[in-house]
Scaffold this active site. Structure first.
Site, PDB file in Angstrom:
ATOM      1  N   LEU A  17      42.526  37.623  48.155  1.00 44.85           N
ATOM      2  CA  LEU A  17      42.037  38.629  47.233  1.00 44.85           C
ATOM      3  C   LEU A  17      41.339  37.947  46.068  1.00 44.85           C
ATOM      4  CD1 LEU A  17      45.236  40.846  47.299  1.00 44.85           C
ATOM      5  CD2 LEU A  17      43.122  41.182  48.611  1.00 44.85           C
ATOM      6  N   ASP A  18      40.045  38.173  45.971  1.00 42.27           N
ATOM      7  CA  ASP A  18      39.212  37.487  44.985  1.00 42.27           C
ATOM      8  C   ASP A  18      39.473  38.016  43.580  1.00 42.27           C
ATOM      9  OD1 ASP A  18      36.827  35.761  44.333  1.00 42.27           O
ATOM     10  OD2 ASP A  18      36.027  37.700  43.707  1.00 42.27           O
ATOM     11  N   GLU A  57      43.829  35.272  44.010  1.00 42.17           N
ATOM     12  CA  GLU A  57      43.217  34.377  43.031  1.00 42.17           C
ATOM     13  C   GLU A  57      43.377  35.071  41.682  1.00 42.17           C
ATOM     14  OE1 GLU A  57      38.902  32.341  41.940  1.00 42.17           O
ATOM     15  OE2 GLU A  57      39.005  34.376  42.746  1.00 42.17           O
TER      16      GLU A  57
END
Length: 576
Positions: A258-259, A294
């Protein structure tokens, strides 16, 4: 914790039965909406919550557009486009992606990740070509591949973080069937597949939701990419929850990275993350699924090692290693450049370095205590797409550091109990850069080019040396395997040996259960680490100022590296 997204209609086009599809769109401010399907115009009915929907006869492969108040748009939840981001969408049956492969998944503690950009991983730049390389990765000891974002973005070339159609596979990489085939091939070779999901913003070109559904965004809160996404609204949450379910259920992926989750919600909220973890964890897929975040906030309270949220990218570890090997001290490296070896000691003992305590070089305190978490709650890396590609010239760490020290840090990454991640090419010591590249045109291309060249003050007097992101040459230079380094075979042999040791000696300890971590600094750049597990000890001495010290008498050495000015010894032993 909100349950607001549960029970929401499914975005986009969903097959109900053979030959019948439900089309649904949330657009509360729209007066009239239609579906334009193979030349016919079908009205959608609107409910009190702002959902527009209709059941319409159609077949997979048909093309369609949504019409709002006379203006046409592709489906924001399109599974595949009949061209670019502004083209018509195509009906894709989710069941077509299912493959009959006996796959029970892998436990998280077995993960050894290789991060891949599909477009530069092979000469062809496709998922089909990438699938042919999977057996070699498995033989090397890689157990998971993490694909940089797959959602469609403008143009043919890009990192994927400028995606605007997050459900639609980027066509340069292949078709939905070819993604399903890639994942099936990975599973057949014992490899997990993680997909990088971007839920914090949309790209600058082709963001259909900004016009089709303005309520999707919260204009009162701005992010580096513009107005924040309104995740406090149930239909918006549903959009991303359904996207996560698509990658995992319809294509068979094993997890998501998950950015930039620090940009998902205001302040220190983790509400959406908890809902995502709960929804994904409740999926009955017959295999474990893994979410990795992240998070620049260094929040540790939602990383438990249990449930679907397994781990967090540990950029603190990377920054300490980078400063230690390069001596760089600019920008976000500044606080880690004051005592990088001390920060490395902290990272090996407690996971994150920033845990809310005062930090040097004027850094704002951030983070939460993390030393209570098992090492598998942290994904450690010496190189990532971010840390290479966000340099002016895209230099890899190996090109910036002394070779012996680089090999020692490679061994530390792969033999310590944290989840290791390599960036494609790192397994064979690639020196090829990984540069920032896009495929924009006109004013946007100019803005991106000039913005990139203004980003690095050290290049103020020679900005033209910074590669043009839109040039094909910038993209082509970023292929790590096009011209292997002269010592590629030696690096691959080292990687294979280290991963054999990890599988045979380290993994059984990890699976027995972590007890504690004790790391002592023995000199300016010398340390001793001891990680305790229920079935024994993992012991390590490392020095970047000479040969590594001998191991204690209660452990048996399994690995020794002596690079003259750097060395490492690793051993295992029984709990006293």
């Amino acid at each position: 914790m909100s349950d607001g997204s549960e029970g929401q209609p499914r975005w986009g086009a969903v097959p109900l039965e053979r030959g019948l599809w439900r089309f649904a769109l949330w657009a509360p401010s729209a007066r009239a909406t239609h579906v334009l399907l193979d030349g016919a115009r079908h009205p959608l009915s609107k409910d009190d919550a702002g959902w527009h929907s209709a059941d319409i006869a159609a077949e997979a492969g048909a093309t369609y557009l949504f019409e709002r108040d006379g203006e046409t748009f592709p489906d924001p939840a399109s599974r595949f486009q009949d061209g670019g981001v502004g083209a018509a969408s195509m009906l894709v049956d989710p069941a077509a992606g299912l493959r009959d492969v006996a796959w029970a998944g892998r436990p998280w503690d077995s993960a050894v990740i290789l991060e891949i950009h599909v477009g530069t991983f092979t000469a062809e730049g496709t998922l089909a070509a990438a699938a042919a390389r999977l057996p070699a990765l498995a033989r090397l000891g890689i157990t998971a591949v993490e694909l940089m974002p797959l959602g469609q973005f403008e143009g043919a070339r890009g990192w994927g973080y400028d995606g605007v159609l997050p459900f639609a596979l980027h066509p340069a990489y292949g078709t939905p069937d070819e993604l399903a085939d890639f994942i099936a091939a990975a599973h057949a070779n014992g490899l997990m597949v993680l997909i990088d999901a971007v839920y914090n913003h949309f790209g600058p070109e082709g963001n259909v939701l900004s016009a089709l559904c303005p309520a999707f965004f919260d204009t009162s809160r701005q992010t580096p990419w513009g107005a924040a996404i309104a995740l406090d609204r149930a239909p918006v949450r549903a959009f991303f929850l359904q996207n996560a379910e698509m990658w995992l259920r319809d294509y068979g992926a094993d997890g998501l990275r998950l950015d930039a989750v620090h940009q998902l919600e205001a302040h220190d909220s983790t509400d959406f993350l908890h809902e995502l973890g709960r929804r994904v964890g409740a999926m009955d897929l017959g295999r474990p699924v893994h979410l990795v975040t992240e998070d620049e906030r260094n929040l540790a309270s939602y990383i438990t090692g249990e449930g679907a949220i397994r781990a967090q990218w540990n950029d603190d570890y990377h920054h300490a290693v980078h400063c230690l090997l390069t001596g760089e001290s600019h920008s976000y490296y500044a606080p880690f450049a004051v005592d990088p070896f001390g920060d490395l000691v902290t990272a090996l003992a407690e996971g994150q370095v920033d845990q809310g305590q005062p930090r040097p070089a004027g850094a704002e305190p951030r983070g939460e205590p993390s030393g209570h978490l098992p090492p598998a709650c942290f994904v450690n890396a010496n190189q990532t797409h971010d840390q290479i590609g966000n340099r002016a010239l895209g230099d890899r760490l190996i090109a910036l550091s002394e070779l012996g020290a680089a090999k020692v840090m490679h061994a530390l990454l792969l033999l310590s109990p944290f989840v290791p991640m390599l960036f494609m090419g790192e397994e064979e010591g690639a020196r090829a850069p990984f540069r920032f590249f896009t495929d924009f045109e006109g004013g946007l291309a100019h803005a991106v080019r000039e913005g990139r060249r203004s980003e690095f003050p050290e290049f103020a007097d020679h900005k033209q040396a910074i590669p043009d992101p839109n040039a094909v040459e910038t993209f082509e230079a970023s292929r790590p395997y096009a011209s292997p380094a002269p010592d590629a075979k030696t690096w691959r042999a080292l990687t294979a040996h280290l991963l054999d040791l990890r599988r045979e000696k380290v993994l059984p300890l990890l699976r027995s259960g972590w007890i504690d971590s004790r790391v002592s600094r023995l000199g300016d750049r010398t340390l001793h680490a001891r990680w305790g597990f229920r079935d024994g000890l993992l012991d390590l001495t490392m020095s970047l100022e000479g040969p590594a010290p001998d191991l204690p008498d209660d452990v048996a050495e399994i690995f020794h590296m002596d690079g003259g000015d750097a060395g490492m010894r690793v051993g295992t032993g029984a709990i006293a």
